[in-house]
Design a protein around this motif. Structure first.
Motif, PDB file in Angstrom:
ATOM      1  N   TRP A  64       0.821  -1.218   0.000  1.00 38.03           N
ATOM      2  CA  TRP A  64       0.000   0.000   0.000  1.00 38.03           C
ATOM      3  C   TRP A  64       0.854   1.267   0.000  1.00 38.03           C
ATOM      4  O   TRP A  64       0.691   2.116  -0.887  1.00 38.03           O
ATOM      5  CB  TRP A  64      -0.971  -0.017   1.180  1.00 38.03           C
ATOM      6  CG  TRP A  64      -1.640   1.293   1.417  1.00 38.03           C
ATOM      7  CD1 TRP A  64      -1.328   2.200   2.389  1.00 38.03           C
ATOM      8  CD2 TRP A  64      -2.708   1.879   0.665  1.00 38.03           C
ATOM      9  NE1 TRP A  64      -2.134   3.310   2.283  1.00 38.03           N
ATOM     10  CE2 TRP A  64      -2.986   3.128   1.245  1.00 38.03           C
ATOM     11  CE3 TRP A  64      -3.431   1.455  -0.441  1.00 38.03           C
ATOM     12  CZ2 TRP A  64      -3.979   3.965   0.748  1.00 38.03           C
ATOM     13  CZ3 TRP A  64      -4.426   2.299  -0.923  1.00 38.03           C
ATOM     14  CH2 TRP A  64      -4.691   3.527  -0.336  1.00 38.03           C
ATOM     15  N   PRO A  65       1.802   1.443   0.941  1.00 39.45           N
ATOM     16  CA  PRO A  65       2.602   2.673   0.907  1.00 39.45           C
ATOM     17  C   PRO A  65       3.464   2.777  -0.357  1.00 39.45           C
ATOM     18  O   PRO A  65       3.694   3.871  -0.869  1.00 39.45           O
ATOM     19  CB  PRO A  65       3.459   2.622   2.169  1.00 39.45           C
ATOM     20  CG  PRO A  65       3.325   1.254   2.707  1.00 39.45           C
ATOM     21  CD  PRO A  65       2.116   0.628   2.099  1.00 39.45           C
ATOM     22  N   PHE A  66       3.929   1.650  -0.857  1.00 34.36           N
ATOM     23  CA  PHE A  66       4.698   1.628  -2.100  1.00 34.36           C
ATOM     24  C   PHE A  66       3.837   2.148  -3.247  1.00 34.36           C
ATOM     25  O   PHE A  66       4.293   2.949  -4.074  1.00 34.36           O
ATOM     26  CB  PHE A  66       5.189   0.203  -2.373  1.00 34.36           C
ATOM     27  CG  PHE A  66       5.897   0.025  -3.680  1.00 34.36           C
ATOM     28  CD1 PHE A  66       7.160   0.561  -3.879  1.00 34.36           C
ATOM     29  CD2 PHE A  66       5.316  -0.696  -4.703  1.00 34.36           C
ATOM     30  CE1 PHE A  66       7.826   0.389  -5.094  1.00 34.36           C
ATOM     31  CE2 PHE A  66       5.967  -0.869  -5.909  1.00 34.36           C
ATOM     32  CZ  PHE A  66       7.225  -0.323  -6.104  1.00 34.36           C
ATOM     33  N   CYS A  67       2.594   1.710  -3.299  1.00 36.40           N
ATOM     34  CA  CYS A  67       1.675   2.127  -4.356  1.00 36.40           C
ATOM     35  C   CYS A  67       1.377   3.623  -4.253  1.00 36.40           C
ATOM     36  O   CYS A  67       1.399   4.337  -5.253  1.00 36.40           O
ATOM     37  CB  CYS A  67       0.388   1.317  -4.286  1.00 36.40           C
ATOM     38  SG  CYS A  67      -0.782   1.697  -5.613  1.00 36.40           S
ATOM     39  N   LEU A  83       1.569  -1.864  -9.403  1.00 36.85           N
ATOM     40  CA  LEU A  83       2.187  -1.263 -10.582  1.00 36.85           C
ATOM     41  C   LEU A  83       1.128  -0.909 -11.624  1.00 36.85           C
ATOM     42  O   LEU A  83       1.200   0.150 -12.249  1.00 36.85           O
ATOM     43  CB  LEU A  83       3.242  -2.191 -11.181  1.00 36.85           C
ATOM     44  CG  LEU A  83       3.965  -1.634 -12.410  1.00 36.85           C
ATOM     45  CD1 LEU A  83       4.711  -0.349 -12.077  1.00 36.85           C
ATOM     46  CD2 LEU A  83       4.910  -2.671 -12.991  1.00 36.85           C
ATOM     47  N   GLU A  84       0.130  -1.753 -11.799  1.00 33.88           N
ATOM     48  CA  GLU A  84      -0.959  -1.434 -12.737  1.00 33.88           C
ATOM     49  C   GLU A  84      -1.644  -0.139 -12.336  1.00 33.88           C
ATOM     50  O   GLU A  84      -1.949   0.707 -13.182  1.00 33.88           O
ATOM     51  CB  GLU A  84      -1.985  -2.562 -12.760  1.00 33.88           C
ATOM     52  CG  GLU A  84      -1.529  -3.822 -13.435  1.00 33.88           C
ATOM     53  CD  GLU A  84      -2.570  -4.915 -13.338  1.00 33.88           C
ATOM     54  OE1 GLU A  84      -3.784  -4.595 -13.244  1.00 33.88           O
ATOM     55  OE2 GLU A  84      -2.188  -6.099 -13.350  1.00 33.88           O
ATOM     56  N   ILE A  85      -1.910   0.013 -11.042  1.00 34.08           N
ATOM     57  CA  ILE A  85      -2.557   1.228 -10.539  1.00 34.08           C
ATOM     58  C   ILE A  85      -1.660   2.436 -10.787  1.00 34.08           C
ATOM     59  O   ILE A  85      -2.116   3.475 -11.274  1.00 34.08           O
ATOM     60  CB  ILE A  85      -2.901   1.076  -9.048  1.00 34.08           C
ATOM     61  CG1 ILE A  85      -3.973   0.004  -8.872  1.00 34.08           C
ATOM     62  CG2 ILE A  85      -3.348   2.409  -8.455  1.00 34.08           C
ATOM     63  CD1 ILE A  85      -4.184  -0.444  -7.443  1.00 34.08           C
ATOM     64  N   ALA A 128      -8.609   6.937  -4.800  1.00 35.40           N
ATOM     65  CA  ALA A 128      -9.824   6.115  -4.742  1.00 35.40           C
ATOM     66  C   ALA A 128     -10.364   5.857  -6.144  1.00 35.40           C
ATOM     67  O   ALA A 128     -10.776   4.738  -6.468  1.00 35.40           O
ATOM     68  CB  ALA A 128     -10.886   6.789  -3.874  1.00 35.40           C
ATOM     69  N   THR A 129     -10.338   6.868  -6.993  1.00 32.59           N
ATOM     70  CA  THR A 129     -10.790   6.701  -8.375  1.00 32.59           C
ATOM     71  C   THR A 129      -9.895   5.724  -9.111  1.00 32.59           C
ATOM     72  O   THR A 129     -10.371   4.870  -9.860  1.00 32.59           O
ATOM     73  CB  THR A 129     -10.804   8.065  -9.103  1.00 32.59           C
ATOM     74  OG1 THR A 129     -11.668   8.948  -8.394  1.00 32.59           O
ATOM     75  CG2 THR A 129     -11.256   7.920 -10.534  1.00 32.59           C
ATOM     76  N   CYS A 130      -8.602   5.827  -8.890  1.00 32.02           N
ATOM     77  CA  CYS A 130      -7.662   4.912  -9.546  1.00 32.02           C
ATOM     78  C   CYS A 130      -7.905   3.470  -9.121  1.00 32.02           C
ATOM     79  O   CYS A 130      -7.870   2.561  -9.942  1.00 32.02           O
ATOM     80  CB  CYS A 130      -6.231   5.316  -9.222  1.00 32.02           C
ATOM     81  SG  CYS A 130      -5.772   6.900  -9.929  1.00 32.02           S
ATOM     82  N   PHE A 131      -8.169   3.255  -7.840  1.00 31.47           N
ATOM     83  CA  PHE A 131      -8.432   1.902  -7.363  1.00 31.47           C
ATOM     84  C   PHE A 131      -9.743   1.372  -7.939  1.00 31.47           C
ATOM     85  O   PHE A 131      -9.832   0.227  -8.342  1.00 31.47           O
ATOM     86  CB  PHE A 131      -8.456   1.847  -5.842  1.00 31.47           C
ATOM     87  CG  PHE A 131      -7.109   2.050  -5.212  1.00 31.47           C
ATOM     88  CD1 PHE A 131      -5.976   1.434  -5.743  1.00 31.47           C
ATOM     89  CD2 PHE A 131      -6.959   2.846  -4.103  1.00 31.47           C
ATOM     90  CE1 PHE A 131      -4.729   1.613  -5.168  1.00 31.47           C
ATOM     91  CE2 PHE A 131      -5.708   3.024  -3.514  1.00 31.47           C
ATOM     92  CZ  PHE A 131      -4.595   2.418  -4.054  1.00 31.47           C
TER      93      PHE A 131
END
Length: 74
Positions: free
Chosen positions: A3-6, A40-42, A61-64
């Motif tokens: 999560w923090p990496f993303c 990485l996709e996100i 949130a939109t990206c997820f």
């Protein structure tokens, strides 16, 4: 851990993208850190959309949600 990496990746500057991609490659095989690929996709989706001028496309949130389902990054 992912999560923090993303989040950091989503906020990265264009010059940092290659470095982040290399970090993902180091975290292979997917059976060990499978969610890092989803992260990485996100991030790549955020990177593609950051220059569109649409601030809503940069919202995490939109990206997820754009991934088509629930995303759990652990």
């Amino acid at each position: 851990m992912v999560w923090p990496f993303c989040v950091a990746g989503c906020l990265a500057e264009p010059a940092q993208e290659a470095h982040i991609r290399r970090m993902v490659e180091v975290l292979q095989p997917p059976s060990v850190f499978g969610t890092v690929r989803k992260a990485l996709e996100i991030m790549e989706n955020v990177w593609r959309n950051r220059d569109t001028g649409d601030a809503a496309s940069r919202d995490l949130a939109t990206c997820f949600r754009s991934q088509g389902g629930l995303v759990l990054l652990v």
